[in-house]
Design an enzyme around this catalytic site. Structure first.
Site, PDB file in Angstrom:
ATOM      1  CB  ALA A   1      -0.919   0.293   1.338  1.00 55.53           C
ATOM      2  CG  MET A   2       2.184   5.122  -1.770  1.00 59.83           C
ATOM      3  SD  MET A   2       3.634   5.003  -1.268  1.00 59.83           S
ATOM      4  CE  MET A   2       4.281   7.196  -0.952  1.00 59.83           C
TER       5      MET A   2
ATOM      6  CG  ASN B   1      -0.320   7.821  -2.332  1.00 58.33           C
ATOM      7  OD1 ASN B   1       0.784   8.021  -2.583  1.00 58.33           O
ATOM      8  ND2 ASN B   1      -1.257   7.040  -2.265  1.00 58.33           N
TER       9      ASN B   1
ATOM     10  CG  HIS C   1       2.727   0.417   7.725  1.00 58.09           C
ATOM     11  ND1 HIS C   1       3.685   0.194   8.509  1.00 58.09           N
ATOM     12  CD2 HIS C   1       2.678   1.834   6.110  1.00 58.09           C
ATOM     13  CE1 HIS C   1       5.305   0.686   7.474  1.00 58.09           C
ATOM     14  NE2 HIS C   1       4.604   1.460   6.620  1.00 58.09           N
ATOM     15  CD  GLU C   2       0.763   1.936   3.952  1.00 57.87           C
ATOM     16  OE1 GLU C   2       1.215   3.213   3.553  1.00 57.87           O
ATOM     17  OE2 GLU C   2       1.505   1.056   3.729  1.00 57.87           O
TER      18      GLU C   2
ATOM     19  CD  GLU D   1       8.114   3.179   4.918  1.00 56.94           C
ATOM     20  OE1 GLU D   1       7.626   2.485   5.892  1.00 56.94           O
ATOM     21  OE2 GLU D   1       7.391   3.585   3.990  1.00 56.94           O
TER      22      GLU D   1
HETATM   23  N1  B3K Z   1       6.421   3.722   1.658  1.00 56.52           N
HETATM   24  C1  B3K Z   1       5.898   2.585   0.795  1.00 56.52           C
HETATM   25  C2  B3K Z   1       6.560   1.991   0.094  1.00 56.52           C
HETATM   26  C3  B3K Z   1       6.592   2.450  -1.847  1.00 56.52           C
HETATM   27  C4  B3K Z   1       7.773   1.504  -2.136  1.00 56.52           C
HETATM   28  C5  B3K Z   1       7.897   1.575  -3.357  1.00 56.52           C
HETATM   29  N2  B3K Z   1       8.729   0.813  -4.004  1.00 56.52           N
HETATM   30  C6  B3K Z   1       4.394   2.180   1.686  1.00 56.52           C
HETATM   31  C7  B3K Z   1       4.767   1.550   2.727  1.00 56.52           C
HETATM   32  O1  B3K Z   1       6.107   1.657   3.581  1.00 56.52           O
HETATM   33  O2  B3K Z   1       4.688   2.040   3.674  1.00 56.52           O
HETATM   34 ZN    ZN Z   2       5.911   2.831   5.396  1.00 56.46          ZN
END
Ligand code: B3K
Ligand code: ZN
Length: 868
Positions: free
Chosen positions: A261-262, A264, A296-297, A319
């Site tokens: 997931a991401m 944003n 987490h996100e 992270e």
């Molecule tokens: N920040 C993103 C991971 C992005 C990976 C790019 N290859 C998800 C996360 O760690 O929450």
């Molecule tokens: Zn993350």
């Protein structure tokens, strides 16, 4: 390859030459010809009239400065250089891109019928020319234009500020994000969805709209994600005092996604695997995974978005910290012991393996060719262990003070790992000078402990030695600051007070030297030590425990993790000795006292079922492989299987009794019910190796009223190669062949099939209607599982597994290098196998290396492994 890709070094960091205060983006969305207009307000920060912007796979349509067409520029490898610029100006860049052709799933691409983006780490440069680096923070305004019938929902970060119709059946929506952010947090989604809506009122009274977008028809699979989101928002307020900062939080589930997931800003994009669940389609593990990833996100909103990273070498700043936060979230909501056990399994298994591999790197890497290669277990999971050690050293109060100071100092900016450690240190007064080495030193420290009891003096001495072996990237290692949590027990299981120099000392010892002795006084009998409690540091522990001491700890240790760990150490002793036995042509044996110890655990009335299930789980083949310099794949498999069979036959009656007693009529997903299913299904996985296995497994498959029980039956049939396996697999595929996500479980079973003809079946399976190499989830489930989790068949002496891997990697190198680069990991460890296997694997790596169009992702790993 035209030119070898260049590495970037952490030491070369330079602050940006220009700032961008605002960017106004307009997307005119079309499948193959999307036009992006980007208008940025730019200010010079350094004495330079030139500006470099990153850009890849872009067609430049127009470039102007303050509204005037600008020709003083040069397209260069990876970007554009614009010259002769004033101190402050408006930059307009118009680019054209092709989302449909974007199979790499980075930048703007099509997932099924929807447009979506993935910009972390460096995907924004595939959308427009821009300083695509995390230390350039701007306010974004985004207008999305698309066909109204096909794309009724047009989403981006922040708040919706305008919408309307335009010509030819198209419409637009305009979004504004008030929080400055780096380009990697930009997102756009356009599509037709079902929407699950809820809202959350924050502790200061902000009413936040919550929206989860899923493919049409999937609304009944979105409720657990929504519950998890609300729980995350509550938890971050209670435990960390952190509140959400926009009026809307959106999550979109897509089927084509390179990772989980991401985060944003305000618009998370999720792999549908981490959103969609109901009792018929998802297992308990899936439910818990959704809770963790949603958390987490969400937690990234503060640790990642409000305070972001100065450069990508600092990735663990967001992270490691956010993994620590999501682990704490899951532990506060569920079983702390079970969560800790599962996290430690990941560290001791795949993370230790990564630390010992050619790609070994510190949690804050020094050298990177392709950033996507560094979203690793080391940066994430070991990174979280490093945060956890600080939490152990500072205590919850000190740690929270540190967090507060960190936000006071760095909110709204791009920070470094050093900034974080300084905040922790300044807020608590704890000296973290030596501790900082955890950020720069790679590899796993080996901590060897020896003990000596002096009955006359009533002293007990623990000598602790630490050694970190050189790694591929670093030959010199220094002693680390290791928080080493211990307890000593007397023969009745009572805790012995720790006294040094006449004074009581804390149970977390500060180990800082290469060799250090702690002498405890007033110890009236030979104690049993419980060492590295809670896995207080990510190290390999060596202590020569007697069987009886471990059996004692399995019962008497004061914390559940330590009991589990004692059980694992006991198993480890027998696994090791049996591997040697098998190599000498002897049979596998297990002592009666070990069997009795596990019988005691199985029948314990005090222990939680979920915890008993963990105690009864053997280490994985991969974890055991990590114990050896040279891996004997077949001996390990044989020993693990034989131990399982021995325990199964010796404890058959008890396993069956527990299995029967835990049957549940009604399905629910509370932690108690999950725990019971977990133990019941662990019993089944053992019983599968007895004479009644086939019958029990088949009956469970037929009567299951939820996916957890269905999958447990199928994986038991798969692992034990039961006669019913084929029928169950056929039935499942019949039922679910139209649902890729549900079929992933089936693909995974095919990938891990221990049968001799597994590879042949896998090749057939690739023709299954639900399979596609274009979809990362499908690829990981079938191919990824085969490469990473089917050691016996993948490492077949014939080399057929390696040749297959080579073919797939060559294909995926052009279509999706990021996924290819994950798949390749097992091949990088070729030096751990016998010379014949080494040669066969090397041949595949060499073939990749000689490819003309080898992507940076694979280039970095292949060359690093071959040069090691
Ligand atoms: N920040 C993103 C991971 C992005 C990976 C790019 N290859 C998800 C996360 O760690 O929450
Ligand atoms: Zn993350």
């Amino acid at each position: 390859m035209a030119q070898s890709p260049q590495a970037k070094y952490r030491k070369d960091y330079q602050s940006p030459s220009h700032s961008i205060t605002d960017i106004d983006l307009t997307f005119d969305l079309f499948d193959t010809e999307t036009v992006v207009a980007a208008v940025s307000q730019v200010k010079q920060l350094k004495d330079s009239t030139s500006l470099y912007l990153d850009g890849e796979e872009l067609e430049l349509k127009a470039l102007s400065i303050n509204g005037e067409a600008w020709s003083d520029y040069q397209l260069v490898e990876g970007g554009i250089e614009i010259h002769g610029l004033p101190q402050q100006f408006e930059l307009t860049v118009v680019t054209q891109i092709n989302p449909e052709a974007n199979t790499a799933l980075e930048g703007l691409y099509k997932s099924g019928g929807a447009f979506c983006t993935q910009c972390e780490a460096e995907g924004f440069r595939r959308i427009t020319y821009y300083p695509d680096r995390p230390d350039v923070l701007a306010k974004y305004t985004t207008t999305v234009i698309a066909d109204k019938a096909s794309y009724p929902y047009l989403l981006s970060n922040g708040n919706r500020i305008d919408q309307g119709e335009v010509e030819s059946g198209r419409h637009f929506v305009k979004w504004q994000d008030p929080h400055p952010k780096p380009a990697y947090l930009f997102a756009l989604v356009a599509g037709d969805f079902d929407v699950l809506r809820d809202h959350y009122v924050t502790k200061s009274g902000r009413d936040v709209a919550l929206e989860i977008f899923v493919d049409k028809g999937n609304l009944d699979r979105a409720t657990h994600a929504m519950t998890s989101l609300v729980n995350s928002m509550k938890w971050d307020e209670t435990r960390f005092g952190l509140e959400y900062d926009l009026d809307i939080y959106m999550i979109v589930a897509v089927d084509f996604f390179n990772m989980g997931a991401m985060e944003n800003k305000g618009l998370n994009v999720f792999n549908s695997k981490y959103v969609l669940a109901n009792e018929n389609t998802a297992t308990d593990t899936d439910y818990l995974g959704i809770e963790a990833v949603i958390g987490h996100e969400y937690f990234h909103n503060w640790t990642g978005n409000r305070v972001t990273c100065r450069d990508w070498f600092q990735l663990s700043l967001k992270e490691g910290l956010t993994v620590f936060r999501d682990q704490e979230f899951s532990s506060d909501l569920g079983s702390r012991a079970v969560n800790r056990i599962n996290n430690v399994r990941i560290i001791r298994g795949p993370q230790f393996a990564e630390d010992a591999s050619p790609m070994s790197h510190p949690i804050r890497p020094d050298k990177v060719i392709e950033m996507n290669n560094f979203y690793t277990l080391t940066v994430y999971e070991k990174g979280s262990e490093v945060i956890r050690m600080m939490h152990t050293l500072l205590g919850e109060d000190g740690f929270q003070k540190g967090m507060k100071l960190y936000f006071e100092r760095h909110d709204g900016t791009a920070a470094t790992c050093e900034d974080f450690v300084s905040a922790m240190e300044d807020a608590s007064g704890v000296d973290l000078t030596q501790f900082r080495l955890w950020y720069s030193q790679s590899g796993t420290p080996k901590v060897t402990v020896s003990s000596e009891y002096d009955a006359d003096a009533k002293t007990y001495a623990l000598t602790i030695e630490q050694v970190t072996e050189p790694t591929n990237n670093q030959s010199e290692k220094q002693p680390l600051h290791i928080p080493f949590d211990i307890e000593l027990y007397d023969s009745k299981g009572e805790v012995i007070e720790l006294i040094i120099d006449g004074k009581p000392v804390h149970h977390v010892l500060d180990v800082k030297e290469a060799k250090q002795t702690f002498v405890f006084e007033n110890v009236s009998e030979q104690p049993v030590p419980s060492l590295l409690r809670e896995f207080s540091a990510p190290v390999i522990l060596e202590y020569d425990y007697q069987d009886q001491e471990l059996i004692f700890l399995m019962v008497h240790a004061r914390n559940e993790f330590a009991r589990w760990d004692a059980g694992q150490m006991l198993l480890a002793k027998y696994i090791r000795s049996n591997i040697s036995a098998v190599q000498n042509g002897d049979a596998v044996t297990l002592s009666e006292s070990v069997i009795d110890a596990f019988r005691g655990v199985l029948l314990s009335a005090e222990l939680e079922p979920a915890f008993i299930a963990e105690m009864l789980s053997l280490p994985s083949h991969n974890e055991v492989s990590g114990w050896y310099q040279c891996v004997d794949v077949d001996a390990i498999a044989l020993v693990l299987k034989s131990i399982k069979e021995t325990l199964a036959t010796s404890l058959e009656d008890e396993l069956l009794a527990v299995y029967r007693s835990l049957e549940q009529q009604q399905y629910s997903i509370d932690h108690d019910a999950i725990g019971k299913r977990s133990l019941r299904n662990t019993c089944l996985s053992y019983l599968a190796h007895t004479a009644q296995g086939n019958h029990l497994v088949e009956a469970q498959y037929q009567s299951a009223n939820n996916m957890t029980d269905t999958m447990a039956a199928m994986s038991a049939a798969n692992q034990a190669q039961l006669p019913c396996r084929e029928a169950l697999m056929a039935d499942y595929s019949d039922k679910w062949k139209h649902d890729g996500l549900v079929m992933d479980k089936w693909f995974m079973l095919q990938g891990t099939n221990p049968a001799e003809n597994a590879l042949e079946v896998i090749q057939q399976t690739m023709k299954h209607e639900a399979f596609s190499l274009k979809n990362p989830n499908r690829t990981r489930s079938l191919i990824g599982a085969f490469l990473a989790n089917n050691p016996v068949r993948f490492h077949a002496k014939s080399g057929e597994g390696y040749r297959f891997a080579g073919e797939i990697l060559r294909e995926m190198n052009s279509s999706n290098p990021q996924v290819a680069s994950r798949l390749i990991d097992p091949l990088l460890k070729f030096r751990k196998y016998d010379v014949e296997r080494q040669a066969l694997i090397k041949k595949e790596l060499e073939a990749l290396k000689s490819m003309d169009n080898l992507a940076k992702d694979l280039y970095e790993k292949v060359t690093t492994a071959l040069d090691a």
